[in-house]
Design a protein around this motif. Structure first.
Motif, PDB file in Angstrom:
ATOM      1  N   ALA A  25       0.844  -1.206   0.000  1.00 27.07           N
ATOM      2  CA  ALA A  25       0.000   0.000   0.000  1.00 27.07           C
ATOM      3  C   ALA A  25       0.870   1.243   0.000  1.00 27.07           C
ATOM      4  O   ALA A  25       0.562   2.228  -0.661  1.00 27.07           O
ATOM      5  CB  ALA A  25      -0.921  -0.010   1.213  1.00 27.07           C
ATOM      6  N   GLY A  71       2.060   1.873  -3.297  1.00 29.85           N
ATOM      7  CA  GLY A  71       0.935   2.441  -4.052  1.00 29.85           C
ATOM      8  C   GLY A  71       0.731   3.900  -3.706  1.00 29.85           C
ATOM      9  O   GLY A  71       0.517   4.737  -4.579  1.00 29.85           O
ATOM     10  N   LEU A  72       0.859   4.193  -2.404  1.00 27.56           N
ATOM     11  CA  LEU A  72       0.657   5.574  -1.962  1.00 27.56           C
ATOM     12  C   LEU A  72       1.753   6.484  -2.495  1.00 27.56           C
ATOM     13  O   LEU A  72       1.571   7.674  -2.678  1.00 27.56           O
ATOM     14  CB  LEU A  72       0.665   5.633  -0.434  1.00 27.56           C
ATOM     15  CG  LEU A  72      -0.523   4.994   0.274  1.00 27.56           C
ATOM     16  CD1 LEU A  72      -0.287   4.951   1.763  1.00 27.56           C
ATOM     17  CD2 LEU A  72      -1.796   5.749  -0.021  1.00 27.56           C
ATOM     18  N   ARG A 108       2.959   6.442  -5.280  1.00 24.43           N
ATOM     19  CA  ARG A 108       2.837   6.741  -6.702  1.00 24.43           C
ATOM     20  C   ARG A 108       2.730   8.262  -6.885  1.00 24.43           C
ATOM     21  O   ARG A 108       1.730   8.871  -6.539  1.00 24.43           O
ATOM     22  CB  ARG A 108       1.583   6.055  -7.255  1.00 24.43           C
ATOM     23  CG  ARG A 108       1.801   5.523  -8.638  1.00 24.43           C
ATOM     24  CD  ARG A 108       0.610   4.739  -9.069  1.00 24.43           C
ATOM     25  NE  ARG A 108       0.536   3.460  -8.425  1.00 24.43           N
ATOM     26  CZ  ARG A 108      -0.601   2.814  -8.182  1.00 24.43           C
ATOM     27  NH1 ARG A 108      -1.740   3.364  -8.490  1.00 24.43           N
ATOM     28  NH2 ARG A 108      -0.600   1.643  -7.614  1.00 24.43           N
ATOM     29  N   SER A 119       2.720  13.055  -1.337  1.00 26.00           N
ATOM     30  CA  SER A 119       2.880  11.603  -1.417  1.00 26.00           C
ATOM     31  C   SER A 119       3.722  11.093  -0.254  1.00 26.00           C
ATOM     32  O   SER A 119       3.416  10.056   0.329  1.00 26.00           O
ATOM     33  CB  SER A 119       3.544  11.218  -2.734  1.00 26.00           C
ATOM     34  OG  SER A 119       2.711  11.576  -3.800  1.00 26.00           O
ATOM     35  N   TYR A 159      -7.705  -5.311   2.736  1.00 28.25           N
ATOM     36  CA  TYR A 159      -8.163  -4.417   1.667  1.00 28.25           C
ATOM     37  C   TYR A 159      -8.492  -5.167   0.386  1.00 28.25           C
ATOM     38  O   TYR A 159      -9.474  -4.847  -0.290  1.00 28.25           O
ATOM     39  CB  TYR A 159      -7.084  -3.366   1.385  1.00 28.25           C
ATOM     40  CG  TYR A 159      -6.634  -2.631   2.609  1.00 28.25           C
ATOM     41  CD1 TYR A 159      -7.571  -2.079   3.482  1.00 28.25           C
ATOM     42  CD2 TYR A 159      -5.291  -2.490   2.918  1.00 28.25           C
ATOM     43  CE1 TYR A 159      -7.161  -1.407   4.624  1.00 28.25           C
ATOM     44  CE2 TYR A 159      -4.881  -1.824   4.056  1.00 28.25           C
ATOM     45  CZ  TYR A 159      -5.823  -1.293   4.904  1.00 28.25           C
ATOM     46  OH  TYR A 159      -5.420  -0.634   6.033  1.00 28.25           O
ATOM     47  N   ARG A 212      -7.192   2.374   0.163  1.00 26.95           N
ATOM     48  CA  ARG A 212      -6.258   1.761   1.120  1.00 26.95           C
ATOM     49  C   ARG A 212      -5.318   0.792   0.404  1.00 26.95           C
ATOM     50  O   ARG A 212      -4.233   0.500   0.896  1.00 26.95           O
ATOM     51  CB  ARG A 212      -7.026   1.020   2.214  1.00 26.95           C
ATOM     52  CG  ARG A 212      -7.937   1.911   3.045  1.00 26.95           C
ATOM     53  CD  ARG A 212      -7.160   2.680   4.087  1.00 26.95           C
ATOM     54  NE  ARG A 212      -8.003   3.608   4.806  1.00 26.95           N
ATOM     55  CZ  ARG A 212      -8.434   3.422   6.052  1.00 26.95           C
ATOM     56  NH1 ARG A 212      -8.097   2.336   6.699  1.00 26.95           N
ATOM     57  NH2 ARG A 212      -9.180   4.334   6.639  1.00 26.95           N
ATOM     58  N   GLN A 213      -5.775   0.289  -0.732  1.00 29.93           N
ATOM     59  CA  GLN A 213      -4.906  -0.580  -1.545  1.00 29.93           C
ATOM     60  C   GLN A 213      -3.885   0.236  -2.319  1.00 29.93           C
ATOM     61  O   GLN A 213      -2.949  -0.314  -2.874  1.00 29.93           O
ATOM     62  CB  GLN A 213      -5.753  -1.363  -2.544  1.00 29.93           C
ATOM     63  CG  GLN A 213      -6.147  -2.733  -2.075  1.00 29.93           C
ATOM     64  CD  GLN A 213      -6.589  -3.587  -3.229  1.00 29.93           C
ATOM     65  OE1 GLN A 213      -7.356  -3.133  -4.070  1.00 29.93           O
ATOM     66  NE2 GLN A 213      -6.105  -4.795  -3.280  1.00 29.93           N
ATOM     67  N   GLY A 214      -4.115   1.531  -2.388  1.00 37.44           N
ATOM     68  CA  GLY A 214      -3.201   2.391  -3.125  1.00 37.44           C
ATOM     69  C   GLY A 214      -3.668   2.696  -4.537  1.00 37.44           C
ATOM     70  O   GLY A 214      -2.929   3.286  -5.320  1.00 37.44           O
ATOM     71  N   ASP A 215      -4.897   2.279  -4.866  1.00 38.47           N
ATOM     72  CA  ASP A 215      -5.409   2.526  -6.216  1.00 38.47           C
ATOM     73  C   ASP A 215      -6.272   3.793  -6.186  1.00 38.47           C
ATOM     74  O   ASP A 215      -7.493   3.741  -6.093  1.00 38.47           O
ATOM     75  CB  ASP A 215      -6.233   1.315  -6.676  1.00 38.47           C
ATOM     76  CG  ASP A 215      -6.596   1.402  -8.153  1.00 38.47           C
ATOM     77  OD1 ASP A 215      -6.393   2.474  -8.748  1.00 38.47           O
ATOM     78  OD2 ASP A 215      -7.091   0.403  -8.688  1.00 38.47           O
ATOM     79  N   ARG A 216      -5.593   4.908  -6.267  1.00 33.26           N
ATOM     80  CA  ARG A 216      -6.286   6.187  -6.121  1.00 33.26           C
ATOM     81  C   ARG A 216      -7.268   6.454  -7.262  1.00 33.26           C
ATOM     82  O   ARG A 216      -8.342   7.009  -7.051  1.00 33.26           O
ATOM     83  CB  ARG A 216      -5.255   7.313  -6.060  1.00 33.26           C
ATOM     84  CG  ARG A 216      -5.843   8.656  -5.749  1.00 33.26           C
ATOM     85  CD  ARG A 216      -4.828   9.734  -5.926  1.00 33.26           C
ATOM     86  NE  ARG A 216      -3.822   9.754  -4.885  1.00 33.26           N
ATOM     87  CZ  ARG A 216      -2.723  10.494  -4.950  1.00 33.26           C
ATOM     88  NH1 ARG A 216      -2.507  11.233  -6.009  1.00 33.26           N
ATOM     89  NH2 ARG A 216      -1.845  10.487  -3.977  1.00 33.26           N
ATOM     90  N   GLU A 257      -6.316  11.670   1.193  1.00 34.61           N
ATOM     91  CA  GLU A 257      -5.176  10.881   0.719  1.00 34.61           C
ATOM     92  C   GLU A 257      -4.438  11.591  -0.406  1.00 34.61           C
ATOM     93  O   GLU A 257      -3.214  11.495  -0.523  1.00 34.61           O
ATOM     94  CB  GLU A 257      -5.689   9.511   0.248  1.00 34.61           C
ATOM     95  CG  GLU A 257      -4.614   8.488   0.000  1.00 34.61           C
ATOM     96  CD  GLU A 257      -4.086   8.509  -1.415  1.00 34.61           C
ATOM     97  OE1 GLU A 257      -3.039   7.913  -1.656  1.00 34.61           O
ATOM     98  OE2 GLU A 257      -4.713   9.143  -2.293  1.00 34.61           O
TER      99      GLU A 257
END
Lengths: 328, 260
Positions: free
Chosen positions: A54, A57-58, A60, A134, B80, B110-114, B144
């Motif tokens: 995550a 991913g964050l 990114r 980020s 998630y 939360r998975q990071g897939d904005r 986020e």
């Protein structure tokens, strides 16, 4: 029959809601959600791995490739000009330019690398501020790692490319441990040609820098760098005896002689193909407790320099500033 | 039963439970299970809450809040990927349900897939109707992304009809997740003002204070929580951890560090 999703009253017996297409007969649908396993490995490490995933991913960073963003990436402070506070970007840019200028001006000096480090740090700070949103989502350890990654990436990729290109043009060199009191003196910082401008062949009288290989046997000379004039080209015959220097039987003009007077050695050298004769006069070759013939042999060995060992011509003195100028 | 099957409830278990039920006591209805799940959630006990939501669906598969609750609980349990899968499944059944879309947005985020989170959140707000949850999920998406607008989304969520103290707790937890402890503290404080008798508000308050490095205040909040519910083990554990935090750990916490 009322749809649980859109509350539309559907005709009894109908399979899906007319308005939202929700299935009305849910009798066969599984209602147990999938769960993460509770094996030996997963409960301990899986949450951390998930968090790491995550975090990646964050991380990114929302950069789209545009000319403006490339400039913002390469020139610190530009990205901050569009952000608050604006003065920060201005001062970052000024500090970076000043550090770069001092890096170049102090080239060859140890302080130069310090200024380089400051320029790099300013660049990292600028990028860190640009990616602040980020980075703020990461924990402190991840932020430190990202910072290190930025530093290493900039040092080896961006600045590495600049340094490589720069060394193609000129290379500053500090000459230390030499005995010369003339054209080049101990502690001088001089510029030599970079790999891009290095000529394929050299002429007699060219002042060059070359690599000195360690002499075998008794190790009279250590490996390092040497600097002196080229006395003989490939296939030339050089004789030095009783203070007289002859190349192919002809005396050599004063401007083409080695930089310093040679000690009392006798040399009779013939350059092979791809070899140049450079008699080391600046660097002291010490040979204690050996006879003159062995000293002559040492000089003879050190004076034959392969063409590939010559790094390039020396042509400018950077420091001391009182003697700043061409090496003529 | 070890492994991934440990969460499954087989018919044998169910029959055993039914046999153990005293005569004359009726099985709870879907609404009662929903209430039990909400109660557990309001105490931050997400695993039992998830089980009650599932039981609610056993009684009535058409209870959309239970589907939403399942997804929300999976997210709270840091599952998630599973939450996203389950949200997709639920959305196959209840197409374009605003609450489910908002829950999926949170799972994606939360998975990071904005990108997916934005799409789901946009869709949830386009669907007819409104709720605090949709705006909270929207707020989290914006939070986020570092958008300042998240504050107005949270305010809008609290201005919705039906918003209560627990919505403030949800927002505080969202802020805590993104290490905005001071903002989380404000919402937790308002929640404690609204419901000082709800122990979980004090627990969340303690967490925010701990994240701010205010160990003594955090201990007081945890104590208050334990006064209201002495068997709340999470508060006891947090209190022990908090007192065991060294000076460096406290400083690191103030800098945003979160121990896993």
């Amino acid at each position: 029959m009322e749809c649980p999703n859109c509350q539309f009253q559907n005709t009894p017996g109908i399979a899906v809601a007319v308005r939202c297409a929700t299935a009305l007969n849910l009798g066969e649908i599984d209602i147990h959600p999938p769960r993460r396993g509770k094996g030996l490995f997963r409960p301990i490490y899986w949450p951390r791995l998930t968090r790491l995933k995550a975090s990646i991913g964050l991380l990114r960073i929302p950069i789209h490739w545009s000319v403006r963003n490339v400039f913002w990436f390469l020139i610190p402070g530009l990205a901050q000009k569009g952000q608050q506070p604006r003065w920060l970007g201005k001062w970052l840019l000024r500090g970076w330019l000043l550090s770069l200028l001092l890096w170049v001006l102090l080239a060859g000096d140890s302080l130069s690398m310090f200024m380089y480090g400051i320029a790099l740090s300013i660049h990292c700070t600028s990028l860190g501020l640009w990616f602040n949103n980020s980075l703020a989502r990461l924990n402190i350890a991840a932020r430190v790692l990202v910072g290190l990654g930025l530093f290493v990436g900039l040092h080896y990729v961006v600045y590495g490319a600049v340094r490589y290109a720069g060394t193609g043009l000129v290379v500053p060199v500090r000459l230390e441990g030499i005995r010369s009191q003339g054209l080049i003196q101990d502690g001088d910082i001089v510029l030599r040609q970079g790999w891009f401008f290095r000529p394929a062949s050299f002429d007699r009288g060219d002042l060059v820098m070359y690599e000195v290989g360690a002499t075998g046997g008794h190790q009279y000379a250590a490996a390092g760098i040497g600097a002196d004039r080229i006395i003989g080209k490939p296939d030339d015959h050089v004789v030095f005896k009783d203070g007289q220097l002859l190349v192919n039987g002809k005396p050599v003009a004063a401007s083409l002689r080695p930089l310093e007077p040679l000690p009392g050695v006798s040399l009779d050298l013939r350059a092979g193909p791809g070899q140049y004769i450079i008699i080391p006069s600046l660097f002291i070759l010490q040979a204690h407790g050996v006879g003159q013939s062995q000293i002559n042999a040492l000089y003879a060995m050190q004076s034959k320099v392969p063409e590939r060992a010559i790094a390039g011509k020396l042509y400018w003195r950077l420091r001391p500033l009182s003697r700043f100028g061409p090496l003529e | 039963m070890p492994g991934r099957f440990s969460h499954l409830e087989f018919d044998d278990n169910r029959r055993r439970q039914e046999r153990q039920r005293p005569p004359g006591v009726e099985q709870p209805s879907a609404a009662q299970y929903l209430q039990l799940a909400d109660d557990e959630q309001h105490w931050g006990r997400f695993e039992p809450a998830l089980q009650f939501y599932t039981k609610c669906l056993e009684e009535n598969r058409r209870t959309v809040p239970a589907w939403v609750g399942q997804v929300q609980m999976l997210v709270q349990l840091s599952e998630y990927h599973e939450a996203r899968l389950w949200a997709d499944k639920a959305l196959e059944i209840f197409r374009n349900n605003g609450e489910l879309l908002a829950a999926k947005a949170q799972a994606c985020l939360r998975q990071g897939d904005r990108k997916a989170a934005y799409a789901c959140s946009d869709a949830s707000l386009q669907v007819e109707g409104s709720s605090p949850w949709r705006w909270q999920a929207r707020g989290e998406v914006l939070l986020e992304s570092g958008e300042k607008l998240h504050e107005s989304c949270f305010k809008k969520a609290l201005a919705e009809a039906g918003a209560d103290w627990f919505d403030r707790i949800i927002i505080a937890q969202m802020y805590l997740f993104y290490r905005k402890a001071s903002a989380a503290f404000e919402y937790a404080r308002k929640a404690t003002e609204l419901r000082p008798d709800a122990g979980y508000t004090w627990f969340v308050m303690g967490n925010t204070q701990r994240a701010l490095g205010l160990a003594a205040a955090a201990d007081q909040s945890y104590s208050r929580c334990l006064e209201l519910r002495p068997d709340f083990l999470e508060a006891r554990a947090a209190m022990t951890d908090s007192s065991a935090d060294s000076f460096i750990i406290r400083v690191l916490r103030r800098l945003g560090w979160r121990r896993s």
